[in-house]
Design an enzyme around this catalytic site. Structure first.
Site, PDB file in Angstrom:
ATOM      1  N   GLU A 202       0.949  -1.312   0.073  1.00 16.42           N
ATOM      2  CA  GLU A 202      -0.048   0.151   0.119  1.00 16.42           C
ATOM      3  C   GLU A 202       1.004   1.335  -0.107  1.00 16.42           C
ATOM      4  O   GLU A 202       0.596   2.322  -0.519  1.00 16.42           O
ATOM      5  CB  GLU A 202      -0.913  -0.097   1.089  1.00 16.42           C
ATOM      6  CG  GLU A 202      -2.053  -1.035   0.918  1.00 16.42           C
ATOM      7  CD  GLU A 202      -2.833  -1.095   2.469  1.00 16.42           C
ATOM      8  OE1 GLU A 202      -3.974  -1.583   2.231  1.00 16.42           O
ATOM      9  OE2 GLU A 202      -2.286  -1.105   3.508  1.00 16.42           O
ATOM     10  N   ASP A 227       8.677   1.150  10.663  1.00 15.82           N
ATOM     11  CA  ASP A 227       8.069   0.252  11.555  1.00 15.82           C
ATOM     12  C   ASP A 227       8.244  -0.220  12.808  1.00 15.82           C
ATOM     13  O   ASP A 227       8.958  -1.338  12.957  1.00 15.82           O
ATOM     14  CB  ASP A 227       7.994  -0.947  10.586  1.00 15.82           C
ATOM     15  CG  ASP A 227       7.025  -2.157  10.993  1.00 15.82           C
ATOM     16  OD1 ASP A 227       6.294  -1.906  12.014  1.00 15.82           O
ATOM     17  OD2 ASP A 227       7.179  -3.253  10.424  1.00 15.82           O
ATOM     18  N   ASN A 231       5.804  -5.307  12.867  1.00 21.30           N
ATOM     19  CA  ASN A 231       4.613  -6.098  12.343  1.00 21.30           C
ATOM     20  C   ASN A 231       4.270  -5.932  10.775  1.00 21.30           C
ATOM     21  O   ASN A 231       3.300  -6.496  10.442  1.00 21.30           O
ATOM     22  CB  ASN A 231       3.379  -5.912  13.026  1.00 21.30           C
ATOM     23  CG  ASN A 231       2.932  -4.589  12.763  1.00 21.30           C
ATOM     24  OD1 ASN A 231       3.351  -3.781  12.410  1.00 21.30           O
ATOM     25  ND2 ASN A 231       1.568  -4.305  13.578  1.00 21.30           N
ATOM     26  N   GLU A 238       3.588   6.004  13.034  1.00 23.03           N
ATOM     27  CA  GLU A 238       4.667   5.362  12.196  1.00 23.03           C
ATOM     28  C   GLU A 238       4.387   5.954  10.737  1.00 23.03           C
ATOM     29  O   GLU A 238       5.191   6.157   9.821  1.00 23.03           O
ATOM     30  CB  GLU A 238       4.439   3.760  12.236  1.00 23.03           C
ATOM     31  CG  GLU A 238       4.851   3.178  13.477  1.00 23.03           C
ATOM     32  CD  GLU A 238       4.525   1.681  13.656  1.00 23.03           C
ATOM     33  OE1 GLU A 238       5.321   0.956  14.565  1.00 23.03           O
ATOM     34  OE2 GLU A 238       3.786   1.215  12.791  1.00 23.03           O
ATOM     35  N   HIS A 348     -11.088  38.762 -28.937  1.00 20.87           N
ATOM     36  CA  HIS A 348     -11.546  38.257 -30.549  1.00 20.87           C
ATOM     37  C   HIS A 348     -12.626  37.630 -30.401  1.00 20.87           C
ATOM     38  O   HIS A 348     -12.502  36.484 -30.016  1.00 20.87           O
ATOM     39  CB  HIS A 348     -10.162  38.305 -31.405  1.00 20.87           C
ATOM     40  CG  HIS A 348     -10.675  37.903 -32.900  1.00 20.87           C
ATOM     41  ND1 HIS A 348     -11.123  38.969 -33.645  1.00 20.87           N
ATOM     42  CD2 HIS A 348     -10.505  36.783 -33.622  1.00 20.87           C
ATOM     43  CE1 HIS A 348     -11.196  38.578 -34.850  1.00 20.87           C
ATOM     44  NE2 HIS A 348     -10.995  37.077 -35.059  1.00 20.87           N
ATOM     45  N   ASN A 349     -13.598  37.782 -31.545  1.00 25.25           N
ATOM     46  CA  ASN A 349     -14.537  36.768 -31.639  1.00 25.25           C
ATOM     47  C   ASN A 349     -14.984  36.347 -30.223  1.00 25.25           C
ATOM     48  O   ASN A 349     -15.271  35.123 -30.018  1.00 25.25           O
ATOM     49  CB  ASN A 349     -14.215  35.827 -32.535  1.00 25.25           C
ATOM     50  CG  ASN A 349     -14.170  36.140 -34.085  1.00 25.25           C
ATOM     51  OD1 ASN A 349     -14.425  37.090 -34.340  1.00 25.25           O
ATOM     52  ND2 ASN A 349     -13.522  35.042 -34.746  1.00 25.25           N
ATOM     53  N   GLU A 378     -15.541  41.800 -28.637  1.00 20.90           N
ATOM     54  CA  GLU A 378     -15.973  42.193 -29.916  1.00 20.90           C
ATOM     55  C   GLU A 378     -17.488  41.739 -30.147  1.00 20.90           C
ATOM     56  O   GLU A 378     -17.902  40.642 -29.613  1.00 20.90           O
ATOM     57  CB  GLU A 378     -15.048  41.443 -30.826  1.00 20.90           C
ATOM     58  CG  GLU A 378     -15.309  41.402 -32.450  1.00 20.90           C
ATOM     59  CD  GLU A 378     -14.665  41.035 -33.357  1.00 20.90           C
ATOM     60  OE1 GLU A 378     -14.234  41.510 -34.402  1.00 20.90           O
ATOM     61  OE2 GLU A 378     -13.855  40.024 -32.872  1.00 20.90           O
ATOM     62  N   ASP A 380     -19.811  41.047 -33.189  1.00 26.34           N
ATOM     63  CA  ASP A 380     -20.120  40.725 -34.736  1.00 26.34           C
ATOM     64  C   ASP A 380     -21.589  40.912 -34.929  1.00 26.34           C
ATOM     65  O   ASP A 380     -22.437  39.842 -35.022  1.00 26.34           O
ATOM     66  CB  ASP A 380     -19.290  39.470 -35.329  1.00 26.34           C
ATOM     67  CG  ASP A 380     -17.943  39.636 -35.604  1.00 26.34           C
ATOM     68  OD1 ASP A 380     -17.354  40.585 -34.899  1.00 26.34           O
ATOM     69  OD2 ASP A 380     -17.444  38.520 -36.206  1.00 26.34           O
ATOM     70  N   HIS A 393     -20.474  34.452 -36.233  1.00 25.36           N
ATOM     71  CA  HIS A 393     -19.217  34.763 -37.224  1.00 25.36           C
ATOM     72  C   HIS A 393     -20.010  34.646 -38.711  1.00 25.36           C
ATOM     73  O   HIS A 393     -20.416  33.447 -39.063  1.00 25.36           O
ATOM     74  CB  HIS A 393     -18.263  33.864 -36.966  1.00 25.36           C
ATOM     75  CG  HIS A 393     -17.067  34.099 -37.722  1.00 25.36           C
ATOM     76  ND1 HIS A 393     -16.427  33.574 -38.981  1.00 25.36           N
ATOM     77  CD2 HIS A 393     -15.956  35.142 -37.214  1.00 25.36           C
ATOM     78  CE1 HIS A 393     -15.487  34.151 -39.146  1.00 25.36           C
ATOM     79  NE2 HIS A 393     -14.991  35.127 -38.318  1.00 25.36           N
ATOM     80  N   GLU A 427     -18.486  45.256 -34.805  1.00 25.91           N
ATOM     81  CA  GLU A 427     -18.159  45.002 -36.194  1.00 25.91           C
ATOM     82  C   GLU A 427     -19.615  44.797 -37.203  1.00 25.91           C
ATOM     83  O   GLU A 427     -20.250  43.963 -36.729  1.00 25.91           O
ATOM     84  CB  GLU A 427     -17.348  43.903 -36.422  1.00 25.91           C
ATOM     85  CG  GLU A 427     -17.141  43.386 -37.885  1.00 25.91           C
ATOM     86  CD  GLU A 427     -16.238  42.103 -38.191  1.00 25.91           C
ATOM     87  OE1 GLU A 427     -16.510  41.481 -39.044  1.00 25.91           O
ATOM     88  OE2 GLU A 427     -15.499  41.867 -37.496  1.00 25.91           O
ATOM     89  N   ASP A 735       9.080  12.466 -21.897  1.00 27.31           N
ATOM     90  CA  ASP A 735       8.956  11.424 -23.024  1.00 27.31           C
ATOM     91  C   ASP A 735       7.425  11.466 -23.407  1.00 27.31           C
ATOM     92  O   ASP A 735       7.009  10.283 -23.894  1.00 27.31           O
ATOM     93  CB  ASP A 735       9.451  10.111 -22.715  1.00 27.31           C
ATOM     94  CG  ASP A 735       9.105   9.514 -21.501  1.00 27.31           C
ATOM     95  OD1 ASP A 735       8.349  10.235 -20.672  1.00 27.31           O
ATOM     96  OD2 ASP A 735       9.229   8.467 -21.195  1.00 27.31           O
TER      97      ASP A 735
END
Length: 781
Positions: A202, A227, A231, A238, A348-349, A378, A380, A393, A427, A735
């Site tokens: 564990e 320990d 045991n 511990e 933006h947007n 913005e 649109d 958009h 816009e 990696d």
């Protein structure tokens, strides 16, 4: 089962669903020795430590509640939600079981709790449910809102109150409390048979959980040393002893002993010496004494004004000991200069939650942008049915939202995070009738928030300051030409056409007159300080243009101006606002690097806030300081109208930044579903500034240790324009692909020297607490 029928039926007994106990680490330090013989029900002990184990609301959340989750008119499903015993996470039921991490959300990732129909989803799809039973959980980052309907108003209130208490308690936790929470949460998960004893198997499981692949011989030797009962099981003291050894910080102990001497405690004068060596030149003996009283854990030491190693660690892990200058987390800059003298956080947007080709549009995107400190959004605007303009958009498959709904979101959320002005960048593709409707909605919904006339009758054309415009909304849009003058106080057509238009003067004048006929006088009148104007030339005209003229440039055109007219562009931006936006070819709503535009003094560098990446990390880092108010005062060399600065020719190096990367603590696992997946971390440090300053350097990687890797490597950078530089700390897995999993970005000018912790953030800006880097920083000019 649809919730329409569910809400009227009697509540059924709970299904026997037993969610997995999942915890997230929220703090770090060496644990104090426990006086308890056994660790019983670690999760509830954690809530008890938080002072909430007897709270009625929290206890109801522990039992769980069946909510109706709402996504659309037809997708309304009953789901069980239950607070976990760690008090940090909420488990929820899914129709199709998934990996454990896909069945929880964390309290620390909640942005806000809204009651009633206060989300786009509940306003549109929750009309059949009384508001008192409805709540919305809004999250940080890209995670969608959770729209819920409780069986009763009281149950909804229990969750609203309970989550608020948990969030408040989590924010108020001391480092020692966070450590205790973190330790026992992981112990509870690693104790497979829940007997409060830990076998070596564990313990090995626990090590993998905390991202550490320790040599079996070394781990077993450590296990046997702890320990004491012989045991082959660790229990109570511990276990605490094992964890204390595991969490030792030798590099911190070395620094501490260097200043504390043989008595192994720091007096106030010794702590002051350390602070002075850290570069805290304004530190005093009184300040050192105050730090002892704030962070020392041992009451006896505190009474004698002494700091132990534990107190020293608490200080270095606190915001006062972090790399970010704590004084810069508040508004500390001069906010009384003209708007053109500030970098302004810009989107933006803004309406998009995904790509610009087929992604959904949502008012929630504006709410999230404001929550991140955005001050220029913005809109649109296109012709909509029934005389109501819509936002989307154009000529794509993105969904449409009503203009008036967006303005309502502006009214409700624009000033929740920052009091400084918001700019609505219009816009406009609407005809005269719907333009008049837009102006009407702006007036009606925003009321006194809306700037409708100049503030200074003596200098009506001069840009006011952020301080003077607190709580106000500016409209950036087209302006009808002044009948008394044809000197350029005209407009720009939609942004995407700016580069493509013929720039010959005669044809331009004809085109201007044609466009002017398409501008509603009502909407034109609202462009008071942000009059959209096409940037014709950077050569000084016979009559100087007015400061209220704002140009919008694509990233391509801005880069061309930087390259071909560097200093002239900087001078232009010292007096006028310039907005830069991504190329339309970025179909997936990718971003460009904002740094190049900031180097030339462009104020409104608009990014796709919905797209995480290093570009948004830079934006978050730039606006991290000054109270995260969305306004950053530009360096002096970018504010002077007669500046000679050119970012392409910045001069020789004048500052040396040296960073020693020492260690990291509790780095997150890249794959939480694979216990044996352990990272091989390395640290990359990036400098983003003028081109000559841009650099990146990295350490070697450490094999199989994301728990407490050590490097001890020094990276050095030469800087020519330090006041524009951002420093980005990145942790990546050697990696894995993708391999970066933690970062923190801040301005060099807000980076403190000495031994500092870097508190890491995820890709979407959420805290990865307790993940930190420990570094030593030296800045020499």
């Amino acid at each position: 089962m649809l919730c329409g029928s569910w809400r009227s039926r009697r509540r059924q007994p709970e299904e026997p669903l037993v969610p997995a106990q999942v915890a997230t680490p929220v703090g770090l330090a060496s644990p104090p020795a426990s006086q308890e013989g056994n660790i019983k029900r670690p999760g509830l002990r954690a809530l008890k430590k938080m002072g909430l184990s007897e709270d009625e609301d929290v206890r109801a959340m522990l039992r769980g509640s069946r909510f109706c989750k709402i996504r659309s008119p037809t997708w309304q499903k009953e789901r069980l939600y239950r607070l976990q015993e760690d008090g940090l996470s909420v488990w929820f039921q899914r129709r199709i079981p998934r990996a454990p991490s896909q069945h929880i959300f964390f309290v620390q990732h909640i942005e806000a709790i809204r009651e009633g129909h206060q989300s786009e989803g509940l306003r549109h799809f929750g009309g059949a449910f009384e508001p008192a039973r409805c709540l919305t959980i809004a999250f940080k980052g890209r995670r969608k809102n959770l729209d819920l309907v409780a069986p009763t108003a009281e149950e909804a209130q229990r969750w609203v109150r309970g989550l608020a208490k948990l969030r408040a308690r989590l924010d108020a936790m001391s480092q020692r409390e966070r450590l205790d929470h973190w330790i026992h949460s992981y112990l509870h998960r690693a104790d497979s048979n829940q007997d409060s004893k830990m076998s070596f198997k564990e313990i090995k499981n626990l090590l993998r959980m905390v991202n550490l692949d320790m040599n079996d011989m070394y781990a077993y030797g450590l296990f046997k040393e702890c320990d004491r009962s012989k045991n082959e099981r660790l229990e109570g003291p511990e276990i605490e002893e094992f964890l204390r050894r595991l969490l030792k910080r030798p590099e911190l102990e070395e620094v501490f002993h260097r200043y504390s001497g043989e008595d192994r405690v720091l007096s106030a004068s010794e702590l002051l010496e350390f602070l002075e060596d850290q570069g805290e030149h304004k530190a005093t003996l009184a300040h050192a004494q105050q730090l002892i009283h704030t962070y020392e854990l041992n009451e006896t030491a505190k009474q004698h004004e002494l700091m132990t190693l534990d107190g020293f660690m608490m200080y270095l892990l606190s915001p006062e000991g972090a790399a970010l200058d704590l004084a810069h987390t508040r508004v500390f800059q001069d906010m009384d200069q003209p708007l053109a003298h500030y970098f302004i956080s810009s989107s933006h947007n803004t309406y998009l939650t995904d790509s610009q080709i087929g992604g959904p549009s949502s008012t929630e995107a504006y709410v999230r942008a404001f929550a991140q400190g955005c001050r220029c959004v913005e809109l649109d605007c296109w012709e909509g049915p029934g005389g109501e303009p819509v936002i989307y958009h154009g000529h794509t498959l993105t969904s449409k939202i009503l203009f008036r709904d967006v303005i309502q979101a502006v009214r409700e959320h624009a000033f929740t995070v920052s009091p400084y002005p918001v700019i609505l960048s219009l816009e406009n593709h609407c005809g005269l009738e719907q333009q008049a409707a837009m102006a009407r909605h702006l007036h009606t919904i925003l009321g006194d928030m809306l700037v409708t006339q100049t503030l200074d009758s003596q200098n009506p054309e001069e840009l006011p300051s952020p301080e003077r415009l607190k709580g106000r909304v500016l409209v950036k849009g087209k302006k009808l030409p002044d009948t008394r003058s044809e000197n350029g106080r005209i407009l720009s057509e939609r942004e995407e056409e700016d580069e493509e238009e013929d720039e010959e003067e005669e044809l331009g004048a004809i085109e201007q007159r044609r466009r002017a006929k398409q501008i509603s006088p009502e909407l034109s009148a609202l462009a008071v300080y942000c009059c959209a104007t096409r940037l014709q030339t950077l050569r000084p005209p016979p009559v100087p243009p007015q400061p209220c003229q704002v140009s919008s440039l694509s990233e391509r055109k801005a880069k061309k101006l930087i390259r071909e007219a560097g200093n002239s562009f900087v001078r232009h931006n010292a007096r006028h606002l310039t907005r830069v936006y991504p190329l339309g070819l970025r179909m997936n709503s990718a971003n460009y690097s904002p740094q190049e535009m900031w180097n030339s003094g462009c104020q409104l560098v608009a990014l796709n806030f919905q797209t995480p990446g290093y570009e948004m990390d830079l934006n978050a880092g730039r606006f991290l300081v000054n109270g995260q108010c969305g306004y950053i005062l530009k360096p002096v060399r970018l504010r002077s109208p007669n500046t000679t600065f050119d970012p392409e020719c910045p001069g020789p190096p004048r500052t040396t930044l040296t960073i020693q990367v020492l260690t990291a603590q509790q780095l997150p696992k890249l794959n939480t579903e694979k216990p044996n997946s352990i990272v091989d971390p390395l640290v990359r440090i990036e400098i983003h500034g003028v081109p000559a300053d841009c650099a990146r350097k990295k350490t070697n990687y450490v094999l199989n240790n994301g728990f407490n890797p050590r490097w001890g490597q020094t990276l050095q950078f030469q800087l020519r324009v330090p006041e524009l530089a951002l420093v980005r700390f990145v942790v990546e897995d050697y990696d894995a692909t993708p391999n970066d999993f933690g970062q923190f970005t801040l301005p060099l000018s807000s980076l403190k020297q000495g031994y500092r912790h870097i508190h890491l953030l995820s890709k979407d800006g959420a805290s990865l607490s307790p993940a930190t880097l420990f570094v030593h920083i030296c800045i020499r000019s």
